[in-house]
Design a protein around this motif. Structure first.
Motif, PDB file in Angstrom:
ATOM      1  N   ALA A 248      -9.662 -19.629 -18.270  1.00 40.62           N
ATOM      2  CA  ALA A 248      -9.959 -19.637 -16.836  1.00 40.62           C
ATOM      3  C   ALA A 248      -8.730 -19.216 -16.026  1.00 40.62           C
ATOM      4  O   ALA A 248      -8.851 -18.543 -15.000  1.00 40.62           O
ATOM      5  CB  ALA A 248     -10.436 -21.015 -16.406  1.00 40.62           C
ATOM      6  N   ALA A 249      -7.546 -19.592 -16.496  1.00 36.50           N
ATOM      7  CA  ALA A 249      -6.311 -19.236 -15.783  1.00 36.50           C
ATOM      8  C   ALA A 249      -6.125 -17.725 -15.693  1.00 36.50           C
ATOM      9  O   ALA A 249      -5.587 -17.222 -14.706  1.00 36.50           O
ATOM     10  CB  ALA A 249      -5.108 -19.874 -16.471  1.00 36.50           C
ATOM     11  N   LEU A 250      -6.574 -17.003 -16.697  1.00 35.64           N
ATOM     12  CA  LEU A 250      -6.429 -15.540 -16.671  1.00 35.64           C
ATOM     13  C   LEU A 250      -7.159 -14.913 -15.491  1.00 35.64           C
ATOM     14  O   LEU A 250      -6.819 -13.813 -15.053  1.00 35.64           O
ATOM     15  CB  LEU A 250      -6.947 -14.941 -17.978  1.00 35.64           C
ATOM     16  N   HIS A 251      -8.143 -15.613 -14.946  1.00 37.02           N
ATOM     17  CA  HIS A 251      -8.902 -15.096 -13.807  1.00 37.02           C
ATOM     18  C   HIS A 251      -8.381 -15.631 -12.468  1.00 37.02           C
ATOM     19  O   HIS A 251      -8.949 -15.332 -11.426  1.00 37.02           O
ATOM     20  CB  HIS A 251     -10.389 -15.444 -13.971  1.00 37.02           C
ATOM     21  N   HIS A 252      -7.306 -16.412 -12.522  1.00 35.27           N
ATOM     22  CA  HIS A 252      -6.732 -16.988 -11.306  1.00 35.27           C
ATOM     23  C   HIS A 252      -6.055 -15.901 -10.477  1.00 35.27           C
ATOM     24  O   HIS A 252      -5.528 -14.924 -11.006  1.00 35.27           O
ATOM     25  CB  HIS A 252      -5.715 -18.073 -11.679  1.00 35.27           C
ATOM     26  N   GLU A 253      -6.066 -16.094  -9.185  1.00 27.82           N
ATOM     27  CA  GLU A 253      -5.501 -15.105  -8.268  1.00 27.82           C
ATOM     28  C   GLU A 253      -4.004 -14.855  -8.508  1.00 27.82           C
ATOM     29  O   GLU A 253      -3.478 -13.800  -8.169  1.00 27.82           O
ATOM     30  CB  GLU A 253      -5.730 -15.541  -6.822  1.00 27.82           C
ATOM     31  N   TYR A 254      -3.310 -15.798  -9.105  1.00 24.93           N
ATOM     32  CA  TYR A 254      -1.886 -15.629  -9.431  1.00 24.93           C
ATOM     33  C   TYR A 254      -1.658 -14.352 -10.238  1.00 24.93           C
ATOM     34  O   TYR A 254      -0.657 -13.668 -10.077  1.00 24.93           O
ATOM     35  CB  TYR A 254      -1.401 -16.849 -10.215  1.00 24.93           C
ATOM     36  N   PHE A 255      -2.604 -14.022 -11.106  1.00 29.50           N
ATOM     37  CA  PHE A 255      -2.459 -12.859 -11.984  1.00 29.50           C
ATOM     38  C   PHE A 255      -3.097 -11.587 -11.418  1.00 29.50           C
ATOM     39  O   PHE A 255      -3.095 -10.550 -12.077  1.00 29.50           O
ATOM     40  CB  PHE A 255      -3.070 -13.160 -13.355  1.00 29.50           C
ATOM     41  N   SER A 256      -3.617 -11.637 -10.212  1.00 30.48           N
ATOM     42  CA  SER A 256      -4.370 -10.503  -9.668  1.00 30.48           C
ATOM     43  C   SER A 256      -3.526  -9.260  -9.401  1.00 30.48           C
ATOM     44  O   SER A 256      -4.057  -8.161  -9.329  1.00 30.48           O
ATOM     45  CB  SER A 256      -5.102 -10.915  -8.392  1.00 30.48           C
ATOM     46  N   HIS A 257      -2.224  -9.406  -9.271  1.00 30.97           N
ATOM     47  CA  HIS A 257      -1.368  -8.258  -8.955  1.00 30.97           C
ATOM     48  C   HIS A 257      -0.746  -7.615 -10.193  1.00 30.97           C
ATOM     49  O   HIS A 257       0.075  -6.707 -10.068  1.00 30.97           O
ATOM     50  CB  HIS A 257      -0.269  -8.661  -7.970  1.00 30.97           C
ATOM     51  N   LEU A 258      -1.132  -8.066 -11.359  1.00 35.27           N
ATOM     52  CA  LEU A 258      -0.589  -7.470 -12.579  1.00 35.27           C
ATOM     53  C   LEU A 258      -1.162  -6.069 -12.785  1.00 35.27           C
ATOM     54  O   LEU A 258      -2.310  -5.809 -12.436  1.00 35.27           O
ATOM     55  CB  LEU A 258      -0.919  -8.340 -13.794  1.00 35.27           C
ATOM     56  N   PRO A 259      -0.378  -5.180 -13.388  1.00 32.26           N
ATOM     57  CA  PRO A 259      -0.899  -3.836 -13.660  1.00 32.26           C
ATOM     58  C   PRO A 259      -2.115  -3.902 -14.582  1.00 32.26           C
ATOM     59  O   PRO A 259      -2.122  -4.658 -15.564  1.00 32.26           O
ATOM     60  CB  PRO A 259       0.263  -3.138 -14.382  1.00 32.26           C
ATOM     61  N   PRO A 260      -3.154  -3.133 -14.287  1.00 27.84           N
ATOM     62  CA  PRO A 260      -4.385  -3.168 -15.095  1.00 27.84           C
ATOM     63  C   PRO A 260      -4.127  -2.899 -16.581  1.00 27.84           C
ATOM     64  O   PRO A 260      -4.828  -3.414 -17.435  1.00 27.84           O
ATOM     65  CB  PRO A 260      -5.253  -2.071 -14.492  1.00 27.84           C
ATOM     66  N   ARG A 261      -3.120  -2.135 -16.887  1.00 27.38           N
ATOM     67  CA  ARG A 261      -2.828  -1.796 -18.293  1.00 27.38           C
ATOM     68  C   ARG A 261      -2.503  -3.044 -19.131  1.00 27.38           C
ATOM     69  O   ARG A 261      -2.744  -3.068 -20.332  1.00 27.38           O
ATOM     70  CB  ARG A 261      -1.667  -0.797 -18.332  1.00 27.38           C
ATOM     71  N   LEU A 262      -1.977  -4.094 -18.495  1.00 30.62           N
ATOM     72  CA  LEU A 262      -1.662  -5.320 -19.244  1.00 30.62           C
ATOM     73  C   LEU A 262      -2.896  -5.934 -19.877  1.00 30.62           C
ATOM     74  O   LEU A 262      -2.831  -6.508 -20.961  1.00 30.62           O
ATOM     75  CB  LEU A 262      -1.008  -6.361 -18.327  1.00 30.62           C
TER      76      LEU A 262
END
Length: 134
Positions: A77-91
């Protein structure tokens, strides 16, 4: 729970568990409410102010740091948290066990106030010298 009781800091920040915050806590075999000082929960940034420097960091950390296990955020569930929303899509496309540093836009940055080792000069023997910056 035993770790938090011994550490003390966890209870001072998260608050002393009660039946309202942790249903069934009084029935745990080693829970002795008379041995605990009663603390009210505080904002995590009061204990770790750097959480306030990054968007959504405090909210994510508070979702993980729950005394009542059923209230804790799962890793999935944490992977969908807004904290991670700015990571590059390639990750999100990297295979397991691949380094995030293979993604060109990912760079390691020091946090302000942390000391940094900078290797930029070479001495007369061709070896890099390091300067410590604070």
């Amino acid at each position: 729970m035993v770790f938090l009781a011994k550490a003390g800091l966890g209870l001072k920040v998260l608050g002393t568990p009660s039946e309202e915050t942790w249903p069934g806590v009084h029935s745990l075999p080693h829970f002795k409410p008379d041995r605990f000082t009663v603390y009210s929960p505080k904002k995590l940034r009061q204990a770790w102010n750097k959480l306030g420097y990054v968007d959504h960091a405090e909210e994510l950390a508070s979702r993980f740091l729950q005394c009542f296990p059923k209230n804790r955020l799962s890793a999935q569930a944490a992977l969908h948290h807004e904290y991670f929303s700015h990571l590059p899509p390639r990750l999100w496309e990297l295979p397991d066990m691949s380094s995030i540093f293979t993604v060109p836009t990912v760079k390691l940055q020091p946090e302000s106030g942390d000391s940094i080792q900078v290797c930029s000069k070479t001495n007369s023997h061709g070896k890099a010298t390091s300067n410590s910056k604070h």
